[in-house]
Design a protein around this motif. Structure first.
Motif, PDB file in Angstrom:
ATOM      1  N   GLU A   5     -11.295  12.490 -23.049  1.00  0.00           N
ATOM      2  CA  GLU A   5     -10.653  11.299 -23.611  1.00  0.00           C
ATOM      3  C   GLU A   5      -9.274  11.616 -24.170  1.00  0.00           C
ATOM      4  O   GLU A   5      -8.326  10.838 -24.017  1.00  0.00           O
ATOM      5  CB  GLU A   5     -11.533  10.691 -24.708  1.00  0.00           C
ATOM      6  CG  GLU A   5     -12.828  10.065 -24.213  1.00  0.00           C
ATOM      7  CD  GLU A   5     -13.878  11.091 -23.805  1.00  0.00           C
ATOM      8  OE1 GLU A   5     -13.712  12.280 -24.183  1.00  0.00           O
ATOM      9  OE2 GLU A   5     -14.835  10.718 -23.117  1.00  0.00           O
ATOM     10  N   ASP A   6      -9.130  12.769 -24.842  1.00  0.00           N
ATOM     11  CA  ASP A   6      -7.833  13.157 -25.404  1.00  0.00           C
ATOM     12  C   ASP A   6      -6.823  13.460 -24.307  1.00  0.00           C
ATOM     13  O   ASP A   6      -5.637  13.117 -24.419  1.00  0.00           O
ATOM     14  CB  ASP A   6      -8.001  14.382 -26.315  1.00  0.00           C
ATOM     15  CG  ASP A   6      -8.720  14.042 -27.611  1.00  0.00           C
ATOM     16  OD1 ASP A   6      -9.009  12.848 -27.824  1.00  0.00           O
ATOM     17  OD2 ASP A   6      -8.996  14.957 -28.405  1.00  0.00           O
ATOM     18  N   VAL A   7      -7.271  14.127 -23.261  1.00  0.00           N
ATOM     19  CA  VAL A   7      -6.371  14.461 -22.152  1.00  0.00           C
ATOM     20  C   VAL A   7      -5.856  13.187 -21.478  1.00  0.00           C
ATOM     21  O   VAL A   7      -4.664  13.064 -21.174  1.00  0.00           O
ATOM     22  CB  VAL A   7      -7.089  15.362 -21.125  1.00  0.00           C
ATOM     23  CG1 VAL A   7      -6.230  15.538 -19.869  1.00  0.00           C
ATOM     24  CG2 VAL A   7      -7.398  16.727 -21.735  1.00  0.00           C
ATOM     25  N   LEU A   8      -6.745  12.211 -21.264  1.00  0.00           N
ATOM     26  CA  LEU A   8      -6.329  10.947 -20.654  1.00  0.00           C
ATOM     27  C   LEU A   8      -5.362  10.196 -21.556  1.00  0.00           C
ATOM     28  O   LEU A   8      -4.361   9.632 -21.090  1.00  0.00           O
ATOM     29  CB  LEU A   8      -7.558  10.077 -20.369  1.00  0.00           C
ATOM     30  CG  LEU A   8      -8.397  10.456 -19.156  1.00  0.00           C
ATOM     31  CD1 LEU A   8      -9.658   9.601 -19.093  1.00  0.00           C
ATOM     32  CD2 LEU A   8      -7.596  10.313 -17.865  1.00  0.00           C
ATOM     33  N   ALA A   9      -5.638  10.189 -22.871  1.00  0.00           N
ATOM     34  CA  ALA A   9      -4.742   9.503 -23.809  1.00  0.00           C
ATOM     35  C   ALA A   9      -3.369  10.160 -23.817  1.00  0.00           C
ATOM     36  O   ALA A   9      -2.334   9.479 -23.855  1.00  0.00           O
ATOM     37  CB  ALA A   9      -5.343   9.521 -25.216  1.00  0.00           C
ATOM     38  N   ALA A  10      -3.321  11.481 -23.766  1.00  0.00           N
ATOM     39  CA  ALA A  10      -2.037  12.195 -23.737  1.00  0.00           C
ATOM     40  C   ALA A  10      -1.294  11.917 -22.437  1.00  0.00           C
ATOM     41  O   ALA A  10      -0.063  11.752 -22.429  1.00  0.00           O
ATOM     42  CB  ALA A  10      -2.272  13.699 -23.903  1.00  0.00           C
ATOM     43  N   ALA A  11      -2.020  11.861 -21.335  1.00  0.00           N
ATOM     44  CA  ALA A  11      -1.392  11.572 -20.043  1.00  0.00           C
ATOM     45  C   ALA A  11      -0.783  10.175 -20.037  1.00  0.00           C
ATOM     46  O   ALA A  11       0.320   9.961 -19.520  1.00  0.00           O
ATOM     47  CB  ALA A  11      -2.415  11.708 -18.922  1.00  0.00           C
ATOM     48  N   ARG A  12      -1.496   9.202 -20.629  1.00  0.00           N
ATOM     49  CA  ARG A  12      -0.963   7.837 -20.702  1.00  0.00           C
ATOM     50  C   ARG A  12       0.250   7.772 -21.628  1.00  0.00           C
ATOM     51  O   ARG A  12       1.197   7.015 -21.368  1.00  0.00           O
ATOM     52  CB  ARG A  12      -2.046   6.885 -21.195  1.00  0.00           C
ATOM     53  CG  ARG A  12      -3.106   6.554 -20.165  1.00  0.00           C
ATOM     54  CD  ARG A  12      -3.978   5.387 -20.612  1.00  0.00           C
ATOM     55  NE  ARG A  12      -4.777   5.735 -21.777  1.00  0.00           N
ATOM     56  CZ  ARG A  12      -6.028   6.172 -21.729  1.00  0.00           C
ATOM     57  NH1 ARG A  12      -6.616   6.332 -20.553  1.00  0.00           N
ATOM     58  NH2 ARG A  12      -6.695   6.453 -22.835  1.00  0.00           N
ATOM     59  N   SER A  13       0.235   8.544 -22.711  1.00  0.00           N
ATOM     60  CA  SER A  13       1.314   8.482 -23.700  1.00  0.00           C
ATOM     61  C   SER A  13       2.567   9.224 -23.253  1.00  0.00           C
ATOM     62  O   SER A  13       3.682   8.757 -23.473  1.00  0.00           O
ATOM     63  CB  SER A  13       0.830   9.066 -25.030  1.00  0.00           C
ATOM     64  OG  SER A  13      -0.245   8.334 -25.563  1.00  0.00           O
ATOM     65  N   PHE A  14       2.381  10.392 -22.633  1.00  0.00           N
ATOM     66  CA  PHE A  14       3.523  11.256 -22.348  1.00  0.00           C
ATOM     67  C   PHE A  14       3.799  11.456 -20.861  1.00  0.00           C
ATOM     68  O   PHE A  14       4.889  11.884 -20.492  1.00  0.00           O
ATOM     69  CB  PHE A  14       3.315  12.628 -22.996  1.00  0.00           C
ATOM     70  CG  PHE A  14       2.987  12.552 -24.459  1.00  0.00           C
ATOM     71  CD1 PHE A  14       3.915  12.073 -25.367  1.00  0.00           C
ATOM     72  CD2 PHE A  14       1.750  12.929 -24.933  1.00  0.00           C
ATOM     73  CE1 PHE A  14       3.623  11.985 -26.713  1.00  0.00           C
ATOM     74  CE2 PHE A  14       1.440  12.851 -26.282  1.00  0.00           C
ATOM     75  CZ  PHE A  14       2.380  12.377 -27.171  1.00  0.00           C
ATOM     76  N   GLY A  15       2.815  11.191 -20.005  1.00  0.00           N
ATOM     77  CA  GLY A  15       3.030  11.401 -18.578  1.00  0.00           C
ATOM     78  C   GLY A  15       3.397  12.833 -18.272  1.00  0.00           C
ATOM     79  O   GLY A  15       2.817  13.773 -18.799  1.00  0.00           O
ATOM     80  N   ASP A  16       4.400  13.002 -17.421  1.00  0.00           N
ATOM     81  CA  ASP A  16       4.838  14.343 -17.048  1.00  0.00           C
ATOM     82  C   ASP A  16       5.624  15.034 -18.152  1.00  0.00           C
ATOM     83  O   ASP A  16       6.040  16.178 -17.993  1.00  0.00           O
ATOM     84  CB  ASP A  16       5.713  14.279 -15.782  1.00  0.00           C
ATOM     85  CG  ASP A  16       4.903  13.873 -14.565  1.00  0.00           C
ATOM     86  OD1 ASP A  16       3.696  14.169 -14.543  1.00  0.00           O
ATOM     87  OD2 ASP A  16       5.475  13.245 -13.652  1.00  0.00           O
ATOM     88  N   ARG A  17       5.842  14.335 -19.278  1.00  0.00           N
ATOM     89  CA  ARG A  17       6.599  14.935 -20.372  1.00  0.00           C
ATOM     90  C   ARG A  17       5.704  15.688 -21.356  1.00  0.00           C
ATOM     91  O   ARG A  17       6.157  16.111 -22.408  1.00  0.00           O
ATOM     92  CB  ARG A  17       7.361  13.858 -21.147  1.00  0.00           C
ATOM     93  CG  ARG A  17       8.344  13.054 -20.306  1.00  0.00           C
ATOM     94  CD  ARG A  17       9.039  12.012 -21.166  1.00  0.00           C
ATOM     95  NE  ARG A  17       8.054  11.132 -21.787  1.00  0.00           N
ATOM     96  CZ  ARG A  17       8.325  10.312 -22.805  1.00  0.00           C
ATOM     97  NH1 ARG A  17       9.543  10.296 -23.317  1.00  0.00           N
ATOM     98  NH2 ARG A  17       7.398   9.520 -23.314  1.00  0.00           N
ATOM     99  N   SER A  18       4.422  15.852 -21.021  1.00  0.00           N
ATOM    100  CA  SER A  18       3.493  16.473 -21.960  1.00  0.00           C
ATOM    101  C   SER A  18       3.842  17.924 -22.248  1.00  0.00           C
ATOM    102  O   SER A  18       3.394  18.485 -23.246  1.00  0.00           O
ATOM    103  CB  SER A  18       2.062  16.393 -21.411  1.00  0.00           C
ATOM    104  OG  SER A  18       1.951  17.136 -20.212  1.00  0.00           O
ATOM    105  N   LEU A  19       4.648  18.551 -21.393  1.00  0.00           N
ATOM    106  CA  LEU A  19       5.055  19.928 -21.629  1.00  0.00           C
ATOM    107  C   LEU A  19       6.347  20.005 -22.430  1.00  0.00           C
ATOM    108  O   LEU A  19       6.807  21.085 -22.763  1.00  0.00           O
ATOM    109  CB  LEU A  19       5.248  20.655 -20.283  1.00  0.00           C
ATOM    110  CG  LEU A  19       4.000  20.792 -19.404  1.00  0.00           C
ATOM    111  CD1 LEU A  19       4.373  21.403 -18.060  1.00  0.00           C
ATOM    112  CD2 LEU A  19       2.964  21.667 -20.078  1.00  0.00           C
TER     113      LEU A  19
END
Length: 216
Positions: free
Chosen positions: A111-125
């Motif tokens: 759930e956290d990984v999906l939320a981060a992907a929705r929030s930051f997309g490819d900018r998570s790094l």
């Protein structure tokens, strides 16, 4: 010896050929379409079949049908500084220059990984992109906590100050898939009196509080 005279050898030969052919196809598919996450990241596959998260294991990604995002699970250090005109205003209206360091990460939870992907997309790094997105939440938490304590309380109880900030931020950051690991106050100082404007209502109250504190 003619193979046609021995049907059993023909069958064995064909079986070996088919087996080698299938192994070659599987190996090619793995090489081209199988993606494995690094030790400190998760993969999010979107498209056909819905959202799929891979943590610690690989996943097949087919062109056109799927898109792949990599979500970092490394700890990131974010620094927030509020000073000068943007300084925090305490309960007794004294302005304080504060520098805070926060350590956040995406927990290895679907759930956290999906939320981060929705929030930051490819900018998570990108820690700068994450900092820009959540800076408002950090600033609101700092202002809220500072407004409920005097400057002396903040200065003498830095650990409690950091704990209050962590409590105020934890739920908000979880909406972006982030876990707040630690908060530390690296700098805390009163805005110099010479930088205060006596014609400003808040600054005037702060000057009065400083004067009374020094006299007492």
């Amino acid at each position: 010896m003619n193979l046609s005279d021995n049907p059993q050898l023909v069958v064995i030969g064909l079986s070996i050929f088919v087996a080698v052919f299938l192994i070659a196809i599987v190996a090619t598919a793995f090489a081209r379409f199988y993606r494995r996450p690094g030790a400190d990241e998760a993969l999010v596959r979107t498209g056909s079949g819905g959202n799929q998260v891979a943590i610690g294991e690989g996943i097949f990604v087919y062109p056109i049908l799927h898109q792949l995002m990599r979500v970092s699970m490394r700890s990131l250090k974010l620094s927030v500084e509020r000073s000068a005109k943007n300084a925090l205003v305490t309960k007794d209206k004294i302005k304080a220059n504060v520098t805070t360091e926060l350590f956040v990460k995406v927990a290895p939870v679907k759930e956290d990984v999906l939320a981060a992907a929705r929030s930051f997309g490819d900018r998570s790094l990108d820690e700068h992109a994450i900092g820009e997105l959540i800076e408002g939440k950090l600033t609101d938490a700092l202002r809220s906590v500072a407004a409920n304590q005097t400057f002396i309380e903040l200065h003498s109880q830095r650990k409690q100050f950091a704990e209050h900030i962590q409590a105020a931020l934890a739920e908000e950051l979880s909406k972006n898939g982030l876990t707040l690991e630690n908060v530390s106050i690296t700098a805390l100082a009163m805005v110099p009196v010479k930088d205060l404007d006596p014609h400003d209502v808040f600054d005037a109250e702060g000057l009065r509080a400083i004067t009374e504190s020094v006299q007492s």
